[in-house]
Write an enzyme that holds these catalytic residues in place. Sequence first.
Site: not given
Lengths: 295, 295
Positions: A44-45, A48-50, A190, A200
């Site tokens: 979570g949290n 843009a990388g996710h 990213g 995060s």
Amino acid sequence: MFFAVQFHFLLLKNIQIMKIIHTIKELRQWRQSVQSVAFVPTMGNLHAGHLALVQRAQSEAEHVVVSIFVNRLQFGQGEDFDRYPRTLEQDAAKLRDVGVAVLFAPDERELYPNVAQNYQVEPPHLQNELCGAFRPNHFRGVATVVCKLFNIVQADTACFGKKDYQQLAIIRGMVDDLNMPIKIVPVDTGRADDGLALSSRNQYLSATERAEAPRMFQQLQWLAEQVRGGNHDYVALEQAAAAELTAHGWQVDYVEIREAGSLNVARLGDKNLVVLAAARLGTTRLIDNLEFQAA
Amino acid sequence: MFFAVQFHFLLLKNIQIMKIIHTIKELRQWRQSVQSVAFVPTMGNLHAGHLALVQRAQSEAEHVVVSIFVNRLQFGQGEDFDRYPRTLEQDAAKLRDVGVAVLFAPDERELYPNVAQNYQVEPPHLQNELCGAFRPNHFRGVATVVCKLFNIVQADTACFGKKDYQQLAIIRGMVDDLNMPIKIVPVDTGRADDGLALSSRNQYLSATERAEAPRMFQQLQWLAEQVRGGNHDYVALEQAAAAELTAHGWQVDYVEIREAGSLNVARLGDKNLVVLAAARLGTTRLIDNLEFQAA
């Protein structure tokens, strides 16, 4: 007639409503109703990388499942399990916007009903090197929860960021060695405009620390440049990069050059290399890495 | 017309040719061509006990896969890995006769291409109790190869004999704890007319030993009868049964009363019990067990 059907299908796809699923049972039921699935496990949290992982997943399968689960098993004593940011509502909004099919958000009791996880996936010695030397049992916890999630989601493909390079190596090793029926897709890290790897944990940084943080990636680039330029004294290069960080207030856990595929200690003659680093700025531990070719 | 189609279908089913598959790749390809699969993992040298597992599997799914693989990982030093009977041709004939769809018979290099199995499934402390106390790493080896085979075969159901009661408990625990998408079906132990549990190792017995061998099951029955009759001194009963075997030339590893579901040491008040025994006649190690209800 043909075009009408096509149009209808596209329309349906675009207005797909993301399901939020909290139980294994419901996830399994949904899974039976669809064909190909790509999976992005997260804590979570989301940043843009996710979302880059999600985008890559969407190119791999018809439906994307993202899981959000802050996995106690992979946190050590004194680590940030309790303060790890939990932002389910904002995360759900981001995933909905990019067209994710299912957000799987189990609570701890759902994944660890016996509190103890009695059966674990035991990785080889690599789990005790690099980050593993500073985070005992971390990679066993990662491998175990990923094994569980793979068994629950039964995706065809899963996407992992190269940011957590050692984690990626361990997941790939596990999938290969235990013959798991899933394809692992690595996705490039990213980065912010100044080169800092998205994480995060970046939000823990003070303004001063944030300004200092890009130095880690700069040192990795410098080191790779040195090797490409013909300097093969890997130990001296690792020490120089670590010293530069230390001189700027970092507490360095390690800077290490490794063979990229196996993560074995790099030897002269290895072509595909990666340099990995972990260091703390204040109380925040940052990691990064850079793949490169030996000259 | 309807009857004709039915008849044709039955005919096809009866003359189904069993495939013998040696590679993971080919097994996966075949798996994609069928719907429901039930799986019976074995080490070969098949007897009526195995065929009962196959029969049960056939009632669970349209296609049955039987694997034959003598798994080095689960044999200790000085155990019978090298002399374990390998009888693939006879086994294949038996499986063909009972209508198995696929015999999966990988060689060691196929399942352990790196020789070392780097990632293992680590069971909890139960792996070091009962048989595990006498066979170090045995149940880790069992859990790991079964995990691999499950990932390869991707069956809906797998059948395991109650003869290997501790193995069954560990497989069930692993499936539950790692959320493996498979249903485990336990099957009662096949026995000779005199009560001896069917086992590939029975063939190691001399004629004299074979005549003595049923005493183990007789002792288990005696012990269960005592408990049902109100004798709750479990330790004394275990010792008495062991002493009776010892007096007849057995070398006893253990006789133990346990709670049947968890395999925890049985306590007063536990209703579902199982008594398990392991002992050697000459060089041959035999195991057996009997489930029963406390009075």
